[in-house]
Design a protein around this motif. Structure first.
Motif, short mmCIF file in Angstrom:
data_model
loop_
_atom_site.label_atom_id
_atom_site.label_comp_id
_atom_site.label_asym_id
_atom_site.label_seq_id
_atom_site.Cartn_x
_atom_site.Cartn_y
_atom_site.Cartn_z
N ARG A 160 0.86 -1.12 0.06
CA ARG A 160 0.01 0.00 0.06
C ARG A 160 0.92 1.41 0.09
O ARG A 160 0.51 2.26 -0.62
CB ARG A 160 -0.92 -0.13 1.34
CG ARG A 160 -2.20 0.80 1.00
CD ARG A 160 -3.27 0.59 2.42
NE ARG A 160 -3.73 -0.83 2.39
CZ ARG A 160 -3.31 -1.55 3.51
NH1 ARG A 160 -2.43 -1.17 4.41
NH2 ARG A 160 -3.81 -2.85 3.51
N ASN A 172 -12.08 2.46 2.61
CA ASN A 172 -10.69 3.02 2.29
C ASN A 172 -9.92 3.65 3.06
O ASN A 172 -10.30 4.51 3.61
CB ASN A 172 -11.31 3.92 0.92
CG ASN A 172 -10.12 3.89 0.14
OD1 ASN A 172 -8.99 4.40 0.29
ND2 ASN A 172 -10.17 3.61 -1.15
N GLU A 223 -8.29 4.21 -11.58
CA GLU A 223 -9.05 5.08 -10.86
C GLU A 223 -8.48 6.48 -10.79
O GLU A 223 -9.01 7.53 -11.02
CB GLU A 223 -9.54 4.57 -9.25
CG GLU A 223 -10.56 3.57 -9.23
CD GLU A 223 -9.95 2.08 -9.38
OE1 GLU A 223 -10.77 1.14 -9.55
OE2 GLU A 223 -8.82 1.78 -9.79
N HIS A 225 -12.40 -5.03 -9.87
CA HIS A 225 -11.48 -5.52 -9.63
C HIS A 225 -11.49 -7.02 -9.01
O HIS A 225 -12.26 -7.33 -8.23
CB HIS A 225 -10.75 -4.69 -8.26
CG HIS A 225 -10.14 -3.63 -8.68
ND1 HIS A 225 -8.81 -3.33 -8.81
CD2 HIS A 225 -10.62 -2.40 -8.80
CE1 HIS A 225 -8.53 -2.02 -9.19
NE2 HIS A 225 -9.83 -1.23 -9.17
N VAL A 243 -4.74 -5.30 -7.97
CA VAL A 243 -5.28 -4.69 -6.91
C VAL A 243 -4.87 -3.09 -6.67
O VAL A 243 -5.41 -2.36 -5.74
CB VAL A 243 -4.85 -5.43 -5.70
CG1 VAL A 243 -5.49 -6.96 -5.82
CG2 VAL A 243 -3.39 -5.41 -5.22
N ASP A 244 -4.21 -2.57 -7.52
CA ASP A 244 -3.76 -1.14 -7.35
C ASP A 244 -5.08 -0.37 -8.03
O ASP A 244 -5.86 -0.65 -8.41
CB ASP A 244 -2.49 -0.72 -8.18
CG ASP A 244 -2.69 -1.18 -9.71
OD1 ASP A 244 -3.32 -0.15 -10.26
OD2 ASP A 244 -2.15 -1.86 -10.03
N ASP A 245 -4.70 1.21 -7.53
CA ASP A 245 -5.66 1.99 -8.13
C ASP A 245 -5.53 3.23 -8.96
O ASP A 245 -5.95 4.00 -9.15
CB ASP A 245 -6.08 2.86 -6.76
CG ASP A 245 -5.09 3.82 -6.30
OD1 ASP A 245 -3.87 3.73 -6.85
OD2 ASP A 245 -5.26 4.58 -5.34
N GLU A 305 -8.04 -0.77 0.31
CA GLU A 305 -9.47 -0.92 1.21
C GLU A 305 -8.94 -1.82 2.31
O GLU A 305 -8.05 -3.02 2.31
CB GLU A 305 -10.53 -1.58 0.49
CG GLU A 305 -11.27 -0.45 -0.73
CD GLU A 305 -12.10 -1.14 -1.38
OE1 GLU A 305 -12.83 -0.21 -1.84
OE2 GLU A 305 -12.03 -2.31 -1.40
N PHE A 330 -8.99 -4.81 -3.66
CA PHE A 330 -8.43 -3.47 -3.97
C PHE A 330 -7.81 -3.18 -2.73
O PHE A 330 -7.99 -3.18 -1.64
CB PHE A 330 -9.70 -2.55 -4.13
CG PHE A 330 -9.53 -1.23 -4.45
CD1 PHE A 330 -8.92 -0.98 -5.71
CD2 PHE A 330 -9.96 -0.23 -3.66
CE1 PHE A 330 -8.69 0.27 -6.21
CE2 PHE A 330 -9.92 1.18 -4.31
CZ PHE A 330 -9.21 1.27 -5.56
#
Length: 230
Positions: free
Chosen positions: A57, A122, A95, A104, A90-92, A111, A108
């Protein structure tokens, strides 16, 4: 109505600097996959697994969407319900490229999920340490990632949309997790984009681009626009 599915894997985000398991100097060389990415590994050593995802993350915070993410977002904005955006990642980054309605398959990363009440929330790029569920106030939180040995609820969505898909576009995945060759055969037309050529996979596709996703995406976008506007 003509429809397109864009299914992406690790190769889409690798150019942004996210480490993958399969690349040289990848995460496989540093971690035992089943220790940090399986339900049994989590049950055996939850602290190690949670720390692994804390690190992923925090790494995500320092990378940015690349050209391929941005073009996919533009295509989704242009054609809306005619394009299904599905990713194994699983990355953003999709978005953050302003792509809407991303599905996904494997969860994610930004989250957390409460194991007591199943609520999902989130936390961005922060560490999980000492958090409690904002809904039930209990501390039984985990990463919202589908691990090996766990069911993947979004697979039902994937297969449902495949049955509606006319053009299947596969970007940056080897097919080791999902049978993308079979998916290609389910659709009228298909396009594959991977960095390395794989004859055993390419035989299932009508067209193959063997180059980085960011280098192939403009040609793929032209293919998609031509298909949808014909």
């Amino acid at each position: 109505m003509k429809t397109v599915m864009i299914l992406s894997g690790a190769g889409l985000s690798a150019e942004s600097g996210l480490r993958t398991f399969r690349d040289s100097n990848g995460l496989w060389e540093e971690y035992d996959l089943m220790e940090v990415c399986s339900a049994s590994g989590f049950a055996k050593n939850p602290k190690k697994v949670l720390e692994f995802y804390n690190e992923r993350r925090m790494q995500l915070k320092d990378v940015k969407p690349n050209h391929a993410h941005k073009v996919i977002s533009e295509l989704k904005s242009e054609f809306k319900e005619q394009i299904f955006i599905i990713t194994q990642n699983v990355d953003d980054l999709l978005e953050r490229a302003n792509c809407k309605d991303v599905i996904h398959l494997h969860g994610f990363l930004p989250e957390l999920r409460c194991e007591a009440c199943e609520s999902v929330f989130n936390i961005g790029y922060e560490r999980q340490k000492d958090r409690i569920c904002p809904k039930c106030k209990k501390p039984f939180l985990r990463h919202n990632i589908v691990m090996f040995e766990e069911a993947a609820p979004q697979y039902a969505t994937l297969y449902n949309l495949l049955n509606k898909t006319k053009l299947f576009v596969c970007i940056g995945t080897s097919g080791a997790v999902l049978p993308v060759g079979h998916f290609a055969r389910m659709c009228e037309k298909s396009i594959l984009n991977n960095l390395e050529y794989d004859e055993q996979l390419s035989i299932f596709f009508d067209k193959t681009y063997t180059k980085k996703a960011s280098e192939a995406i403009d040609e793929i976008a032209t293919d998609i626009r031509t298909f949808l506007k014909d």
